[in-house]
Design a protein around this motif. Sequence first.
Motif, PDB file in Angstrom:
ATOM      1  N   UNK A 170       0.814  -1.210   0.000  1.00 52.08           N
ATOM      2  CA  UNK A 170       0.000   0.000   0.000  1.00 52.08           C
ATOM      3  C   UNK A 170       0.847   1.259   0.000  1.00 52.08           C
ATOM      4  N   UNK A 171       2.129   1.137   0.207  1.00 48.43           N
ATOM      5  CA  UNK A 171       3.018   2.303   0.246  1.00 48.43           C
ATOM      6  C   UNK A 171       3.996   2.297  -0.914  1.00 48.43           C
ATOM      7  N   UNK A 172       3.701   1.533  -1.961  1.00 49.24           N
ATOM      8  CA  UNK A 172       4.523   1.519  -3.166  1.00 49.24           C
ATOM      9  C   UNK A 172       3.859   2.373  -4.231  1.00 49.24           C
ATOM     10  N   UNK A 173       4.659   3.023  -5.076  1.00 45.51           N
ATOM     11  CA  UNK A 173       4.088   3.935  -6.075  1.00 45.51           C
ATOM     12  C   UNK A 173       4.995   3.990  -7.297  1.00 45.51           C
ATOM     13  N   UNK A 179       8.759   4.473 -14.924  1.00 42.54           N
ATOM     14  CA  UNK A 179      10.176   4.158 -15.081  1.00 42.54           C
ATOM     15  C   UNK A 179      10.806   3.649 -13.794  1.00 42.54           C
ATOM     16  N   UNK A 180      10.256   4.048 -12.643  1.00 44.61           N
ATOM     17  CA  UNK A 180      10.796   3.650 -11.349  1.00 44.61           C
ATOM     18  C   UNK A 180       9.650   3.301 -10.410  1.00 44.61           C
ATOM     19  N   UNK A 181       9.979   2.474  -9.445  1.00 41.40           N
ATOM     20  CA  UNK A 181       9.003   2.072  -8.431  1.00 41.40           C
ATOM     21  C   UNK A 181       9.550   2.453  -7.060  1.00 41.40           C
ATOM     22  N   UNK A 182       8.834   3.345  -6.369  1.00 40.84           N
ATOM     23  CA  UNK A 182       9.215   3.716  -5.007  1.00 40.84           C
ATOM     24  C   UNK A 182       8.596   2.717  -4.044  1.00 40.84           C
ATOM     25  N   UNK A 183       9.393   2.255  -3.073  1.00 41.08           N
ATOM     26  CA  UNK A 183       8.958   1.222  -2.140  1.00 41.08           C
ATOM     27  C   UNK A 183       9.197   1.656  -0.707  1.00 41.08           C
ATOM     28  N   UNK A 184       8.358   1.174   0.190  1.00 35.33           N
ATOM     29  CA  UNK A 184       8.577   1.312   1.625  1.00 35.33           C
ATOM     30  C   UNK A 184       8.621  -0.093   2.214  1.00 35.33           C
ATOM     31  N   UNK A 220       7.595   5.645  10.882  1.00 30.98           N
ATOM     32  CA  UNK A 220       6.868   5.271   9.685  1.00 30.98           C
ATOM     33  C   UNK A 220       7.363   6.061   8.489  1.00 30.98           C
ATOM     34  N   UNK A 221       7.006   5.628   7.290  1.00 32.67           N
ATOM     35  CA  UNK A 221       7.420   6.289   6.056  1.00 32.67           C
ATOM     36  C   UNK A 221       6.281   6.225   5.043  1.00 32.67           C
ATOM     37  N   UNK A 222       6.236   7.215   4.168  1.00 38.51           N
ATOM     38  CA  UNK A 222       5.326   7.181   3.041  1.00 38.51           C
ATOM     39  C   UNK A 222       6.008   7.867   1.871  1.00 38.51           C
ATOM     40  N   UNK A 223       5.604   7.516   0.649  1.00 40.10           N
ATOM     41  CA  UNK A 223       6.230   8.068  -0.552  1.00 40.10           C
ATOM     42  C   UNK A 223       5.161   8.571  -1.502  1.00 40.10           C
ATOM     43  N   UNK A 224       5.479   9.621  -2.238  1.00 37.68           N
ATOM     44  CA  UNK A 224       4.569  10.160  -3.254  1.00 37.68           C
ATOM     45  C   UNK A 224       5.396  10.874  -4.301  1.00 37.68           C
ATOM     46  N   UNK A 225       5.148  10.547  -5.577  1.00 36.40           N
ATOM     47  CA  UNK A 225       5.893  11.185  -6.661  1.00 36.40           C
ATOM     48  C   UNK A 225       5.362  12.592  -6.917  1.00 36.40           C
ATOM     49  N   UNK A 226       6.279  13.545  -7.068  1.00 37.56           N
ATOM     50  CA  UNK A 226       5.930  14.913  -7.464  1.00 37.56           C
ATOM     51  C   UNK A 226       5.965  15.028  -8.977  1.00 37.56           C
ATOM     52  N   UNK A 227       7.014  14.477  -9.595  1.00 40.25           N
ATOM     53  CA  UNK A 227       7.127  14.379 -11.046  1.00 40.25           C
ATOM     54  C   UNK A 227       8.059  13.204 -11.330  1.00 40.25           C
ATOM     55  N   UNK A 228       8.561  13.116 -12.566  1.00 44.34           N
ATOM     56  CA  UNK A 228       9.363  11.960 -12.955  1.00 44.34           C
ATOM     57  C   UNK A 228      10.673  11.863 -12.190  1.00 44.34           C
ATOM     58  N   UNK A 230      11.329  13.835  -9.011  1.00 43.95           N
ATOM     59  CA  UNK A 230      11.265  14.204  -7.604  1.00 43.95           C
ATOM     60  C   UNK A 230      10.272  13.330  -6.843  1.00 43.95           C
ATOM     61  N   UNK A 231      10.705  12.911  -5.666  1.00 44.70           N
ATOM     62  CA  UNK A 231       9.912  12.032  -4.819  1.00 44.70           C
ATOM     63  C   UNK A 231       9.796  12.659  -3.439  1.00 44.70           C
ATOM     64  N   UNK A 232       8.574  12.719  -2.914  1.00 49.50           N
ATOM     65  CA  UNK A 232       8.352  13.233  -1.569  1.00 49.50           C
ATOM     66  C   UNK A 232       8.387  12.076  -0.584  1.00 49.50           C
ATOM     67  N   UNK A 233       9.167  12.229   0.486  1.00 48.40           N
ATOM     68  CA  UNK A 233       9.289  11.232   1.542  1.00 48.40           C
ATOM     69  C   UNK A 233       8.735  11.824   2.825  1.00 48.40           C
ATOM     70  N   UNK A 234       7.746  11.167   3.414  1.00 55.26           N
ATOM     71  CA  UNK A 234       7.159  11.628   4.665  1.00 55.26           C
ATOM     72  C   UNK A 234       7.596  10.695   5.788  1.00 55.26           C
ATOM     73  N   UNK A 235       8.136  11.268   6.861  1.00 54.94           N
ATOM     74  CA  UNK A 235       8.576  10.486   8.015  1.00 54.94           C
ATOM     75  C   UNK A 235       8.398  11.341   9.257  1.00 54.94           C
ATOM     76  N   UNK A 236       8.867  10.840  10.416  1.00 52.67           N
ATOM     77  CA  UNK A 236       8.763  11.632  11.633  1.00 52.67           C
ATOM     78  C   UNK A 236       9.650  12.880  11.573  1.00 52.67           C
ATOM     79  N   UNK A 237      10.586  12.928  10.634  1.00 54.46           N
ATOM     80  CA  UNK A 237      11.437  14.116  10.477  1.00 54.46           C
ATOM     81  C   UNK A 237      10.710  15.239   9.754  1.00 54.46           C
ATOM     82  N   UNK A 238       9.715  14.881   8.953  1.00 55.76           N
ATOM     83  CA  UNK A 238       9.018  15.864   8.152  1.00 55.76           C
ATOM     84  C   UNK A 238       8.841  15.365   6.742  1.00 55.76           C
ATOM     85  N   UNK A 239       8.612  16.272   5.803  1.00 58.71           N
ATOM     86  CA  UNK A 239       8.466  15.936   4.389  1.00 58.71           C
ATOM     87  C   UNK A 239       9.687  16.435   3.649  1.00 58.71           C
TER      88      UNK A 239
END
Length: 285
Positions: A170-173, A179-184, A220-228, A230-239
């Motif tokens: 559920x946290x893969x995108x 072209x790429x697969x982001x994984x948690x 915890x971690x979450x991922x979301x693509x901004x564009x081809x 750039x990738x946004x990483x959300x964690x306890x540190x921030x985004x």
Amino acid sequence: MLVKRRLLVHDVDTGRWLPLSRHARVRGALTSATRVLYVARAPGAGEPVLGVIDRKDGRLEELPLPTGGVELAVAEPAPARAGVDAARVLVRAERGGWTELADGALRATRARPPHGAPRLRLAGDQVRIERPPVAGVVADWDQAGMASALRVRRSNRLIAAPAPALIDGQRAAWSPAGERLALVTAVEDCDAEAAGPRYAAYVAEPITGALTELARADVGLDVQWVDARRLALASERGVELVDLAADTVPPALRLVAAEASLAAPLRASPCAAPSTPAPEPEPED
């Protein structure tokens, strides 16, 4: 993404983080093609509030939610009927049937969320987003949507998580062009003697199966693509916005923006203090 209990959107052109919600205590958010739903606490009373943002015109609508367990979903119109049928915001209380947001109120409805549509569940202080595992791959997913490895359909390449971690389906995108697969990955066994943080974010190459680690986190971690790139990483540190240079292998990482004190990643650690489990939903007709 949730930052400092506020729902923020990142403006790619200006690099600014813009608040979307009126409330500072946003508990969780669910995004569909036409709507953004969020659950917040009303000032003073502490009662749950449902916020609905129309992504087309930015219109915001808020109304109180029933207390107790709540399930939220959006039923989008079929592509062929887009513009004819409006998206339906569906709400189901802990002990009740589905209702639909109409004219500023929740009214009984026969509508149901489409099969596989993401849902947001609220139970006490626990907020959980449920959505189908990532498309385009084959894996032996368990009941929590976790697997030790997955196989990319188009390349038949196997991608395995470093033991003892599991891939969170559920946290893969996929990146916009696939072209790429982001994984948690997460270490689910609380008794495992794992060194370092329990969560990690990777970028996988579907052709070669190569994994490149991007970040680690304790909560915890979450991922979301901004564009081809750039990738946004959300964690306890921030985004954090990470630039994945397209002309280098492995990708060069460059921090381009950050926000501190993220409220809650979408997937929290299973090894945290125990809490009251969410009740099982009533069976549907």
